[in-house]
Write a protein that holds these residues in place. Structure first.
Motif, PDB file in Angstrom:
ATOM      1  N   GLU A  14      -8.332  -2.321   3.612  1.00 35.93           N
ATOM      2  CA  GLU A  14      -7.188  -2.032   2.585  1.00 35.93           C
ATOM      3  C   GLU A  14      -6.813  -3.211   1.907  1.00 35.93           C
ATOM      4  OE1 GLU A  14      -3.251  -2.211   1.322  1.00 35.93           O
ATOM      5  OE2 GLU A  14      -3.920  -3.435   2.617  1.00 35.93           O
ATOM      6  N   THR A  15      -7.161  -4.488   2.408  1.00 35.25           N
ATOM      7  CA  THR A  15      -6.803  -5.457   1.545  1.00 35.25           C
ATOM      8  C   THR A  15      -7.850  -5.807   0.499  1.00 35.25           C
ATOM      9  OG1 THR A  15      -5.931  -6.695   3.555  1.00 35.25           O
ATOM     10  CG2 THR A  15      -6.520  -8.211   1.666  1.00 35.25           C
ATOM     11  N   VAL A  16      -9.154  -5.480   0.606  1.00 37.54           N
ATOM     12  CA  VAL A  16     -10.132  -5.438  -0.530  1.00 37.54           C
ATOM     13  C   VAL A  16      -9.706  -4.688  -1.614  1.00 37.54           C
ATOM     14  CG1 VAL A  16     -12.696  -4.816  -1.147  1.00 37.54           C
ATOM     15  CG2 VAL A  16     -11.998  -6.196   0.909  1.00 37.54           C
ATOM     16  N   GLN A  17      -9.232  -3.573  -0.968  1.00 34.40           N
ATOM     17  CA  GLN A  17      -8.933  -2.263  -2.258  1.00 34.40           C
ATOM     18  C   GLN A  17      -7.609  -2.774  -2.803  1.00 34.40           C
ATOM     19  OE1 GLN A  17     -11.953  -0.862  -2.265  1.00 34.40           O
ATOM     20  NE2 GLN A  17     -10.733   0.444  -3.338  1.00 34.40           N
ATOM     21  N   ARG A  18      -6.616  -3.249  -2.278  1.00 34.82           N
ATOM     22  CA  ARG A  18      -5.554  -3.832  -2.964  1.00 34.82           C
ATOM     23  C   ARG A  18      -5.640  -4.999  -3.679  1.00 34.82           C
ATOM     24  NH1 ARG A  18      -2.230  -7.142  -0.762  1.00 34.82           N
ATOM     25  NH2 ARG A  18      -3.206  -6.831   1.479  1.00 34.82           N
ATOM     26  N   LYS A  23     -13.719 -10.880  -3.144  1.00 35.86           N
ATOM     27  CA  LYS A  23     -13.435 -12.428  -3.445  1.00 35.86           C
ATOM     28  C   LYS A  23     -11.955 -12.825  -3.185  1.00 35.86           C
ATOM     29  CE  LYS A  23     -14.076 -16.170  -6.816  1.00 35.86           C
ATOM     30  NZ  LYS A  23     -14.520 -16.631  -8.133  1.00 35.86           N
ATOM     31  N   GLN A  24     -11.083 -11.806  -4.028  1.00 33.91           N
ATOM     32  CA  GLN A  24      -9.680 -11.897  -3.749  1.00 33.91           C
ATOM     33  C   GLN A  24      -9.182 -11.609  -2.338  1.00 33.91           C
ATOM     34  OE1 GLN A  24      -9.088  -9.470  -7.160  1.00 33.91           O
ATOM     35  NE2 GLN A  24      -7.824 -11.250  -8.300  1.00 33.91           N
ATOM     36  N   ALA A  25      -9.854 -10.559  -1.936  1.00 33.81           N
ATOM     37  CA  ALA A  25      -9.354 -10.488  -0.310  1.00 33.81           C
ATOM     38  C   ALA A  25      -9.494 -11.520   0.506  1.00 33.81           C
ATOM     39  CB  ALA A  25     -10.240  -9.147   0.124  1.00 33.81           C
ATOM     40  N   ALA A  26     -10.553 -12.204   0.361  1.00 36.05           N
ATOM     41  CA  ALA A  26     -11.089 -13.476   1.133  1.00 36.05           C
ATOM     42  C   ALA A  26      -9.982 -14.609   1.132  1.00 36.05           C
ATOM     43  CB  ALA A  26     -12.583 -13.776   0.717  1.00 36.05           C
ATOM     44  N   SER A  34     -18.424 -13.879   2.977  1.00 35.79           N
ATOM     45  CA  SER A  34     -19.321 -13.097   3.816  1.00 35.79           C
ATOM     46  C   SER A  34     -18.613 -12.595   5.014  1.00 35.79           C
ATOM     47  CB  SER A  34     -20.272 -14.121   4.092  1.00 35.79           C
ATOM     48  OG  SER A  34     -19.770 -15.433   4.987  1.00 35.79           O
ATOM     49  N   ALA A  35     -17.441 -12.698   5.337  1.00 40.22           N
ATOM     50  CA  ALA A  35     -17.083 -12.447   6.379  1.00 40.22           C
ATOM     51  C   ALA A  35     -16.247 -11.199   6.007  1.00 40.22           C
ATOM     52  CB  ALA A  35     -15.730 -13.280   7.037  1.00 40.22           C
ATOM     53  N   ILE A  36     -15.825 -11.047   4.928  1.00 41.72           N
ATOM     54  CA  ILE A  36     -15.219  -9.785   4.419  1.00 41.72           C
ATOM     55  C   ILE A  36     -16.346  -8.688   4.234  1.00 41.72           C
ATOM     56  CG2 ILE A  36     -14.371  -8.718   2.171  1.00 41.72           C
ATOM     57  CD1 ILE A  36     -12.304 -10.355   3.673  1.00 41.72           C
ATOM     58  N   GLY A  65     -14.492   6.905   1.519  1.00 39.67           N
ATOM     59  CA  GLY A  65     -13.776   5.590   1.625  1.00 39.67           C
ATOM     60  C   GLY A  65     -12.237   5.996   1.135  1.00 39.67           C
ATOM     61  N   ASP A  66     -12.512   6.979  -0.090  1.00 41.48           N
ATOM     62  CA  ASP A  66     -11.116   7.375  -0.499  1.00 41.48           C
ATOM     63  C   ASP A  66     -10.212   8.160   0.652  1.00 41.48           C
ATOM     64  OD1 ASP A  66      -9.481   7.598  -2.748  1.00 41.48           O
ATOM     65  OD2 ASP A  66      -9.689   9.653  -2.650  1.00 41.48           O
ATOM     66  N   ILE A  67     -10.674   8.988   1.335  1.00 41.88           N
ATOM     67  CA  ILE A  67     -10.095   9.520   2.681  1.00 41.88           C
ATOM     68  C   ILE A  67      -9.301   8.537   3.382  1.00 41.88           C
ATOM     69  CG2 ILE A  67     -10.250  11.076   4.468  1.00 41.88           C
ATOM     70  CD1 ILE A  67     -12.340  12.577   2.724  1.00 41.88           C
ATOM     71  N   LEU A  68     -10.134   7.558   3.711  1.00 40.55           N
ATOM     72  CA  LEU A  68      -9.990   6.601   4.776  1.00 40.55           C
ATOM     73  C   LEU A  68      -8.881   5.577   4.142  1.00 40.55           C
ATOM     74  CD1 LEU A  68     -10.334   5.062   7.393  1.00 40.55           C
ATOM     75  CD2 LEU A  68     -11.799   3.487   6.410  1.00 40.55           C
ATOM     76  N   LEU A  69      -8.824   5.115   2.903  1.00 44.21           N
ATOM     77  CA  LEU A  69      -7.892   4.384   2.231  1.00 44.21           C
ATOM     78  C   LEU A  69      -6.600   5.028   2.206  1.00 44.21           C
ATOM     79  CD1 LEU A  69      -7.142   1.760   0.695  1.00 44.21           C
ATOM     80  CD2 LEU A  69      -7.572   3.030  -1.256  1.00 44.21           C
ATOM     81  N   LYS A  70      -6.509   6.374   1.914  1.00 48.63           N
ATOM     82  CA  LYS A  70      -5.482   7.029   1.893  1.00 48.63           C
ATOM     83  C   LYS A  70      -4.501   7.054   3.247  1.00 48.63           C
ATOM     84  CE  LYS A  70      -6.479   9.946  -2.418  1.00 48.63           C
ATOM     85  NZ  LYS A  70      -6.643  11.038  -2.643  1.00 48.63           N
ATOM     86  N   ALA A  71      -5.490   7.395   4.329  1.00 47.26           N
ATOM     87  CA  ALA A  71      -5.000   7.448   5.529  1.00 47.26           C
ATOM     88  C   ALA A  71      -4.486   6.078   5.942  1.00 47.26           C
ATOM     89  CB  ALA A  71      -6.127   8.064   6.572  1.00 47.26           C
ATOM     90  N   VAL A  72      -5.068   4.997   5.691  1.00 48.72           N
ATOM     91  CA  VAL A  72      -4.929   3.719   6.145  1.00 48.72           C
ATOM     92  C   VAL A  72      -3.372   3.312   5.596  1.00 48.72           C
ATOM     93  CG1 VAL A  72      -5.278   1.239   6.081  1.00 48.72           C
ATOM     94  CG2 VAL A  72      -7.189   2.870   6.585  1.00 48.72           C
ATOM     95  N   VAL A  73      -3.162   3.487   4.075  1.00 50.50           N
ATOM     96  CA  VAL A  73      -2.146   3.024   3.374  1.00 50.50           C
ATOM     97  C   VAL A  73      -1.006   4.019   4.018  1.00 50.50           C
ATOM     98  CG1 VAL A  73      -1.017   3.081   1.267  1.00 50.50           C
ATOM     99  CG2 VAL A  73      -3.196   2.391   1.360  1.00 50.50           C
ATOM    100  N   GLU A  74      -1.144   5.213   3.731  1.00 44.35           N
ATOM    101  CA  GLU A  74      -0.130   6.128   4.703  1.00 44.35           C
ATOM    102  C   GLU A  74       0.447   5.766   5.787  1.00 44.35           C
ATOM    103  OE1 GLU A  74      -1.391  10.125   4.166  1.00 44.35           O
ATOM    104  OE2 GLU A  74      -1.645  10.145   2.123  1.00 44.35           O
ATOM    105  N   ASN A  75      -0.568   5.415   6.984  1.00 47.39           N
ATOM    106  CA  ASN A  75      -0.256   5.041   8.167  1.00 47.39           C
ATOM    107  C   ASN A  75       0.624   3.901   8.087  1.00 47.39           C
ATOM    108  OD1 ASN A  75      -0.752   7.314  10.293  1.00 47.39           O
ATOM    109  ND2 ASN A  75      -2.793   7.157   8.935  1.00 47.39           N
TER     110      ASN A  75
END
Length: 300
Positions: A14-18, A23-26, A34-36, A65-75
C-alpha cells in the motif's frame, strides 16, 4: 480459507502505491529499495499471482493488484475508524477535536493550515481522520466532517466552507514542452483517479460540463487516490484535473500551472458539519469558525 499475507507485506504494498514509487516508499518506511522489492515479491508468492506489470515503466498494477489495493485501503480505513471509535468511547479529551475528510483534502488543504491554527489556539488538539468518501460519515468520536456534496446531511449542523473550482493543470516543465501545441486533450497524457464516490469529478464529467472533446485515444495514467495523482502531475507525467481545494497551493507556488482550458464549476460544494453527537461542541465550533474564516480570506 487461504492464510492472509503478513500485515507488513500489505503495508509495503500500500505504501508503494500511495508514495508513487518503490524509492519513495523505501524512504518513507526507512528501509532499502531492495527490501521493498523483496517484500513485494514475497507478497506475490504468498498470493500466487503477479500484482505488478513490470513490462511498463513505471510498473503498473495488474487487475489482481488493483483488487488487492482496494481491499487493503478499505480495510485499513475501517480498522482506523474502529480504533478511533473505541478511543472515543473510552475517553474524549475536552480540548481535542476530531475532523474527518478525504486523504487529498487532509494532505493538501487541512494539514498545511493547522500550523497557523495552533499558533492561534495552542490549547486545542485537532485529530485528522481520513477516508476515501467525499462526504465522510459521522462516526462515534467524530466532531467535524468536511464534505463535498449538496449540503443536505441530517447528522450535524452544516455550514458552507467554500465553492470548488476544477481545471486541467500540469507541471511548468510539461507546460513548456507542450507550448505552441494544440490544446487538444486527445494528444497529451491524462492522469486519472479511480475514486468510488458519486461526488467525484472525472475527466468524463469535465468533458460533459465544459463541452470539450472527449480524449478517447489519449494516453493516460490511472491512480487509486488523489495524492498519487498529484505526485505524478508534479513530476511532469501528465495533465490532471486540479481541484482548488487540493491543488490550489501548488498553483500559488508555481509547482503546477493551468493548462489553459476552461474552468469547471461543479454543482457540489465543500461544507463543514458539526456532529450532533460531538462531546466537545464548543471547542469544535472554534475549529469550524477558524477554518471558515481562513477559507473566506484565501478566496476573497
Amino acid at each position: 480459507m487461504k492464510r492472509l499475507p503478513p500485515l507488513r507485506l500489505l503495508n509495503v504494498f500500500e505504501t508503494v502505491q500511495r508514495a508513487g514509487s518503490a524509492k519513495q516508499a523505501a524512504a518513507e518506511l526507512n528501509v532499502s529499495q531492495s527490501a521493498i522489492s523483496q517484500a513485494l515479491r514475497q507478497l506475490e508468492e504468498h498470493i500466487g499471482t503477479t500484482l505488478f506489470d513490470r513490462s511498463t515503466r513505471p510498473a503498473r498494477l495488474t487487475e489482481a493488484g488493483d483488487i488487492l489495493l482496494k481491499a487493503v485501503v478499505e480495510n485499513r480505513e475501517r480498522l482506523s475508524e474502529a480504533i478511533g471509535d473505541i478511543h472515543a468511547l473510552a475517553s474524549h479529551a475536552g480540548a481535542s477535536v476530531t475532523v474527518a475528510c478525504t486523504i487529498g483534502f487532509a494532505t493538501y488543504w487541512l494539514m498545511p493550515r493547522l500550523e497557523a491554527f495552533y499558533l492561534d489556539h495552542p490549547d486545542i488538539v485537532v485529530n485528522v481522520q481520513t477516508t476515501q468518501l467525499e462526504a465522510p460519515r459521522m462516526a462515534p468520536g467524530t466532531d467535524i466532517a468536511i464534505r463535498f456534496g449538496g449540503g443536505k446531511w441530517s447528522d450535524g449542523e452544516t455550514q458552507h466552507l467554500f465553492d470548488e473550482l476544477i481545471e486541467p493543470v500540469c507541471s511548468p516543465n510539461l507546460s513548456e514542452r507542450l507550448a505552441g501545441e494544440s490544446k487538444d486533450l486527445a494528444t497529451v497524457p491524462l492522469i486519472h483517479v479511480d475514486f468510488p464516490d458519486p461526488n467525484w469529478m472525472t475527466w468524463s464529467d469535465y468533458f460533459a460540463h465544459t463541452g470539450q472533446k472527449p480524449a478517447k485515444s489519449a494516453k493516460g495514467l490511472r491512480f487509486s487516490n488523489y495524492v498519487q495523482a498529484a505526485q505524478a502531475a508534479l513530476s511532469g507525467r501528465g495533465i490532471m484535473l486540479g481541484w482548488r481545494s487540493t491543488n490550489g497551493d501548488h498553483v500559488k507556488r508555481g509547482l503546477l500551472v493551468p493548462f489553459g482550458l476552461p474552468v469547471m464549476h461543479p454543482n457540489s460544494r465543500f461544507y463543514i458539519s458539526l456532529s450532533h453527537r460531538s462531546r466537545n461542541p464548543d471547542t469544535a465550533q472554534v475549529v469550524i469558525d477558524w477554518l471558515r474564516k481562513t477559507a473566506e480570506a484565501e478566496i476573497s
